[in-house]
Motif scaffolding. Sequence first.
Motif, PDB file in Angstrom:
ATOM      1  N   ARG A 161       0.981  -1.264   0.204  1.00 25.33           N
ATOM      2  CA  ARG A 161      -0.221   0.190  -0.037  1.00 25.33           C
ATOM      3  C   ARG A 161       1.443   0.892  -0.008  1.00 25.33           C
ATOM      4  O   ARG A 161       0.855   2.395  -0.649  1.00 25.33           O
ATOM      5  CB  ARG A 161      -0.718  -0.661   1.270  1.00 25.33           C
ATOM      6  CG  ARG A 161      -1.607  -1.327   1.403  1.00 25.33           C
ATOM      7  CD  ARG A 161      -2.715  -0.680   2.250  1.00 25.33           C
ATOM      8  NE  ARG A 161      -1.774  -0.312   3.437  1.00 25.33           N
ATOM      9  CZ  ARG A 161      -2.688  -1.500   5.000  1.00 25.33           C
ATOM     10  NH1 ARG A 161      -3.296  -2.795   3.749  1.00 25.33           N
ATOM     11  NH2 ARG A 161      -2.558  -1.719   5.727  1.00 25.33           N
ATOM     12  N   ALA A 164       2.861   1.701  -2.788  1.00 23.87           N
ATOM     13  CA  ALA A 164       1.167   1.672  -4.188  1.00 23.87           C
ATOM     14  C   ALA A 164       0.576   3.935  -4.730  1.00 23.87           C
ATOM     15  O   ALA A 164       0.485   4.463  -5.712  1.00 23.87           O
ATOM     16  CB  ALA A 164      -0.071   1.225  -4.152  1.00 23.87           C
ATOM     17  N   LYS A 165       1.218   4.111  -2.904  1.00 23.89           N
ATOM     18  CA  LYS A 165       0.853   5.499  -2.797  1.00 23.89           C
ATOM     19  C   LYS A 165       2.368   6.885  -3.560  1.00 23.89           C
ATOM     20  O   LYS A 165       2.260   7.473  -4.247  1.00 23.89           O
ATOM     21  CB  LYS A 165       0.751   5.655  -0.926  1.00 23.89           C
ATOM     22  CG  LYS A 165      -0.613   5.171  -0.742  1.00 23.89           C
ATOM     23  CD  LYS A 165      -0.889   5.866   0.930  1.00 23.89           C
ATOM     24  CE  LYS A 165      -2.062   5.206   1.602  1.00 23.89           C
ATOM     25  NZ  LYS A 165      -2.073   5.671   3.032  1.00 23.89           N
ATOM     26  N   ARG A 166       3.360   5.511  -3.084  1.00 26.67           N
ATOM     27  CA  ARG A 166       4.701   6.439  -3.842  1.00 26.67           C
ATOM     28  C   ARG A 166       4.698   6.744  -5.046  1.00 26.67           C
ATOM     29  O   ARG A 166       4.703   7.719  -5.389  1.00 26.67           O
ATOM     30  CB  ARG A 166       5.821   5.605  -2.944  1.00 26.67           C
ATOM     31  CG  ARG A 166       6.024   6.189  -1.050  1.00 26.67           C
ATOM     32  CD  ARG A 166       7.074   5.804  -0.526  1.00 26.67           C
ATOM     33  NE  ARG A 166       7.318   6.309   0.956  1.00 26.67           N
ATOM     34  CZ  ARG A 166       8.265   6.228   1.614  1.00 26.67           C
ATOM     35  NH1 ARG A 166       8.821   5.459   1.145  1.00 26.67           N
ATOM     36  NH2 ARG A 166       8.322   6.761   2.751  1.00 26.67           N
ATOM     37  N   GLU A 167       4.294   5.445  -5.793  1.00 26.61           N
ATOM     38  CA  GLU A 167       4.830   5.356  -6.956  1.00 26.61           C
ATOM     39  C   GLU A 167       3.193   6.340  -7.722  1.00 26.61           C
ATOM     40  O   GLU A 167       3.647   6.993  -8.321  1.00 26.61           O
ATOM     41  CB  GLU A 167       3.727   4.359  -7.398  1.00 26.61           C
ATOM     42  CG  GLU A 167       5.087   2.367  -7.533  1.00 26.61           C
ATOM     43  CD  GLU A 167       4.628   1.790  -7.818  1.00 26.61           C
ATOM     44  OE1 GLU A 167       5.496   1.366  -7.973  1.00 26.61           O
ATOM     45  OE2 GLU A 167       3.640   1.509  -8.596  1.00 26.61           O
ATOM     46  N   ALA A 168       2.399   6.731  -6.526  1.00 25.28           N
ATOM     47  CA  ALA A 168       1.127   7.456  -7.461  1.00 25.28           C
ATOM     48  C   ALA A 168       1.783   8.828  -7.385  1.00 25.28           C
ATOM     49  O   ALA A 168       1.586   9.259  -8.097  1.00 25.28           O
ATOM     50  CB  ALA A 168      -0.140   7.185  -6.590  1.00 25.28           C
ATOM     51  N   LYS A 169       2.808   8.903  -5.985  1.00 29.04           N
ATOM     52  CA  LYS A 169       3.691  10.518  -5.791  1.00 29.04           C
ATOM     53  C   LYS A 169       4.256  10.569  -6.691  1.00 29.04           C
ATOM     54  O   LYS A 169       4.205  11.860  -7.414  1.00 29.04           O
ATOM     55  CB  LYS A 169       3.754  10.222  -4.569  1.00 29.04           C
ATOM     56  CG  LYS A 169       4.273  12.039  -4.317  1.00 29.04           C
ATOM     57  CD  LYS A 169       4.159  11.615  -2.883  1.00 29.04           C
ATOM     58  CE  LYS A 169       3.427  13.282  -1.802  1.00 29.04           C
ATOM     59  NZ  LYS A 169       4.008  13.226  -0.445  1.00 29.04           N
ATOM     60  N   GLN A 171       4.322   9.677  -9.666  1.00 27.07           N
ATOM     61  CA  GLN A 171       3.146   9.425 -10.770  1.00 27.07           C
ATOM     62  C   GLN A 171       3.090  11.480 -11.375  1.00 27.07           C
ATOM     63  O   GLN A 171       2.920  11.762 -12.406  1.00 27.07           O
ATOM     64  CB  GLN A 171       2.678   8.444 -11.185  1.00 27.07           C
ATOM     65  CG  GLN A 171       2.004   8.393 -12.703  1.00 27.07           C
ATOM     66  CD  GLN A 171       2.669   8.041 -13.847  1.00 27.07           C
ATOM     67  OE1 GLN A 171       3.900   7.444 -13.619  1.00 27.07           O
ATOM     68  NE2 GLN A 171       3.032   8.466 -14.850  1.00 27.07           N
ATOM     69  N   GLU A 172       2.443  11.206 -10.428  1.00 24.98           N
ATOM     70  CA  GLU A 172       1.568  12.840 -10.418  1.00 24.98           C
ATOM     71  C   GLU A 172       3.218  13.454 -10.868  1.00 24.98           C
ATOM     72  O   GLU A 172       2.803  14.640 -10.541  1.00 24.98           O
ATOM     73  CB  GLU A 172       1.714  13.079  -8.847  1.00 24.98           C
ATOM     74  CG  GLU A 172      -0.031  14.261  -8.883  1.00 24.98           C
ATOM     75  CD  GLU A 172       0.128  14.553  -7.055  1.00 24.98           C
ATOM     76  OE1 GLU A 172      -0.892  15.736  -6.682  1.00 24.98           O
ATOM     77  OE2 GLU A 172      -0.569  14.120  -7.030  1.00 24.98           O
ATOM     78  N   THR A 175       4.358  14.207 -14.207  1.00 27.99           N
ATOM     79  CA  THR A 175       3.397  14.739 -14.776  1.00 27.99           C
ATOM     80  C   THR A 175       3.239  15.806 -15.086  1.00 27.99           C
ATOM     81  O   THR A 175       3.415  16.748 -15.659  1.00 27.99           O
ATOM     82  CB  THR A 175       1.288  14.226 -14.419  1.00 27.99           C
ATOM     83  OG1 THR A 175       1.427  14.204 -13.276  1.00 27.99           O
ATOM     84  CG2 THR A 175       1.476  12.658 -15.221  1.00 27.99           C
TER      85      THR A 175
END
Length: 180
Positions: A161, A164-169, A171-172, A175
């Motif tokens: 989890r 996943a949060k760090r990958e989302a961050k 990715q953000e 971008t």
Amino acid sequence: MNLEYSDDSFTTDWIEQHDRLPVDERSFFYHERNQRDWWEQNKRIRKMFVDVNLELKKLIRANNVPSVRMLSWSQLAHSIGCDRATLKHVRRYYWVNELRNQLLALLNDAKQQKSSPKEDISVELSEVEGLKVSLQNQRNQTAIWYDKCIVQEEQISFLERVLAKREAKIQELVTRNRQF
């Protein structure tokens, strides 16, 4: 044919299948005597097998397993005063060999039982108790490893989890940097 009869029940000696000789019409005069001699010899053979069976059982009960030589064709023939050819005659070989094989099986069973070690009951009980303790220790170890496994699975789930949060961050952030 079975060897399990006592001396009292040995009166039924006539076995039609084994004791009836074929009738030779040319020598009919001697037929009655030949038939009687054949029957008497078969009776002696059956009696010899009963005696040998009783002797074997007596020796086995005394924990003295005899040799297989006791059941050799020549020893059996010698015990009733005939030769091996008499025992192996074509008309009686089947049932004589069957009785001999029963005795050999009895002897073989006795040898196998004697060769297997007889352990003391107290030794077996202490061995069983030792196995029970060992089983309980293994169960405890299994429970410990199971608990560790559950903890590890929870940690893996938590780390997945977080990842996943760090990958989302990340990715953000990637971008955003592309926009500038």
